[in-house]
Design an enzyme around this catalytic site. Structure first.
Site, PDB file in Angstrom:
ATOM      1  N   SER A  57      -6.096  66.465  21.646  1.00  0.00           N
ATOM      2  CA  SER A  57      -6.183  66.409  23.110  1.00  0.00           C
ATOM      3  C   SER A  57      -6.310  64.996  23.668  1.00  0.00           C
ATOM      4  O   SER A  57      -6.214  64.819  24.887  1.00  0.00           O
ATOM      5  CB  SER A  57      -7.366  67.252  23.595  1.00  0.00           C
ATOM      6  OG  SER A  57      -7.084  68.627  23.473  1.00  0.00           O
ATOM      7  N   LYS A  60      -3.658  63.848  25.944  1.00  0.00           N
ATOM      8  CA  LYS A  60      -3.670  64.231  27.356  1.00  0.00           C
ATOM      9  C   LYS A  60      -3.870  63.021  28.269  1.00  0.00           C
ATOM     10  O   LYS A  60      -3.632  63.109  29.475  1.00  0.00           O
ATOM     11  CB  LYS A  60      -4.742  65.286  27.607  1.00  0.00           C
ATOM     12  CG  LYS A  60      -4.386  66.640  27.016  1.00  0.00           C
ATOM     13  CD  LYS A  60      -5.524  67.632  27.061  1.00  0.00           C
ATOM     14  CE  LYS A  60      -5.092  68.962  26.425  1.00  0.00           C
ATOM     15  NZ  LYS A  60      -6.207  69.871  26.179  1.00  0.00           N
ATOM     16  N   SER A 122     -10.311  69.902  29.665  1.00  0.00           N
ATOM     17  CA  SER A 122      -9.305  69.781  28.608  1.00  0.00           C
ATOM     18  C   SER A 122      -8.335  70.958  28.599  1.00  0.00           C
ATOM     19  O   SER A 122      -7.830  71.360  27.544  1.00  0.00           O
ATOM     20  CB  SER A 122      -9.963  69.634  27.227  1.00  0.00           C
ATOM     21  OG  SER A 122      -9.051  69.106  26.285  1.00  0.00           O
TER      22      SER A 122
END
EC number: 3.4.16.4
Length: 382
Positions: A57, A60, A122
């Site tokens: 993640s 991101k 997230s």
């Protein structure tokens, strides 16, 4: 022959040829790690920092950068509402078991909420909605992410999706993640403030920011955690103290608890154990080189540019330096002529270089002078 003058300004460089195969003064259990000084862009510490890795993640950050850039350019606004597709819900919603914002299919969501859904929660679903809103499909968006990353100089990056979902070709280095974080902080200071928000409630569900630095380490205000089975537990973090900002990136920890502990340890070390040092000033005389067939037998050598480096405080005395060039130089030599490089070597083998140039001009000798020099050269057997 080089007559080294590197003991200038109480210079911390040891004589050329000193031992170099020393371990770094700082270590981490992370498989990949980088500490970056925000103001100078200097890498203060690196462990496999240039090696592409699965970022989970943490990728991101690039999704958010693309959204922030669209807002700045007027292609998107915080109050715009984007449709939540069945695709975004199916691959990023609650049923997946992954990180989610709990968006409902066939609804619309504000961009401002979607950004908090990505940054604080997230949410994979929020990432896909942003991707589809900007590029039509997540696949198109991933291609645009990679292209934009390369334009920004993040050459290790290759994105296959907007979420960080595991894919064998989805990767970026820790060093490039640190540079990306610095770009977000520098280019979007007002939007960056979202990264310091500790919780966000959407669809009646309150979720907390997973960044273990927030509220624990002084000055911490971002950025993003990451975890998959392949990547382990990682974090991109940033903090500012007394006008100094440091960005830390690490990956490959074995648990969330280990990540939290290492996040705090690395960030504290970033401020207390590392420093920025100007080793050489632009134009500073570093040494002399012999000149063949010149009106002067030697010429001063100077640094073509300044050299500022990040270094662990305990490593300062262990740095070594040498000027590398082919000599003697042959006249005529013109001031500013490139001669070689000053190579500074750190414990562990990392090197930094600065171009070295002639500090003055040395004309060639006349015919008689060249004849005498050639004769002396022959007699000496050189």
């Amino acid at each position: 022959m080089l007559r080294s003058l590197l003991a200038i300004c109480l210079l911390i460089l040891a004589p050329a040829g000193a031992a170099r195969a020393q371990d770094s003064a700082y270590t981490t259990d992370a498989t990949h790690a980088v500490i970056l000084d925000f103001e100078t862009g200097q890498i203060l510490f690196s462990k496999n920092g240039d090696e592409p890795m699965p970022p989970a993640s943490m990728s991101k950050l690039m999704t958010v950068y693309m959204a922030f850039e669209a807002i700045r350019d007027g292609r998107l606004s915080l109050d715009d509402e984007l449709p939540v597709s069945e695709e975004a819900w199916r691959r990023g919603g609650a049923a997946t078991g992954g990180s989610t914002m709990f968006l409902e299919p066939n609804t619309r969501a504000r961009v401002g909420d979607l950004l908090r859904g990505i940054i604080v929660q997230s949410g994979n679903d929020a990432c896909i909605v942003i991707a589809e809103g900007l590029e039509g499909t997540e696949s198109n968006f991933a291609d645009a992410m990679t292209e934009r990353a390369h334009q920004l100089g993040l050459t290790s990056a290759n994105f296959e999706n907007a979420t960080g979902w595991p894919h064998p070709d989805h990767e970026i280095s820790a060093a490039d993640l640190a540079r990306l974080a610095a770009l977000i902080i520098e280019e979007f200071p007002e939007l960056y403030e979202i990264y310091s928000e500790t919780d966000f409630t959407y669809n009646g569900i309150r979720q907390f920011n997973r960044n273990p630095l927030l509220g624990v380490v002084e000055g911490a205000d971002g950025l993003k955690t990451g975890h998959t089975e392949e990547s382990g537990y990682g974090l991109v973090g940033s903090a500012e103290r007394d006008g100094t900002r440091r960005v830390t990136v690490f990956n490959g920890m074995e648990s969330g608890r280990a990540r939290a502990d290492e996040a705090e340890r690395i960030m504290r070390a970033a401020f207390t154990e590392f420093e920025i040092v100007e080793l050489v000033q632009a134009g500073e005389v570093l040494g002399q080189a012999d000149v063949f067939m010149g009106t002067a037998s030697v010429v001063d050598l100077r640094a073509g540019e300044a050299l500022t480096v990040g270094v662990h405080r305990r490593e300062r005395a262990d740095l070594t330096a040498e000027i590398v060039f082919e000599g003697p130089l042959r006249a005529p030599v013109l001031e500013g002529d490139p001669v070689g490089q000053l190579v500074v070597t750190f414990p562990g083998g990392r090197t930094e270089t600065v171009p070295v140039e002639a500090a003055e001009s040395v004309p060639g000798k006349g015919m008689a002078g060249r004849a005498v020099s050639a004769l002396v050269h022959l007699i000496r057997g050189n």
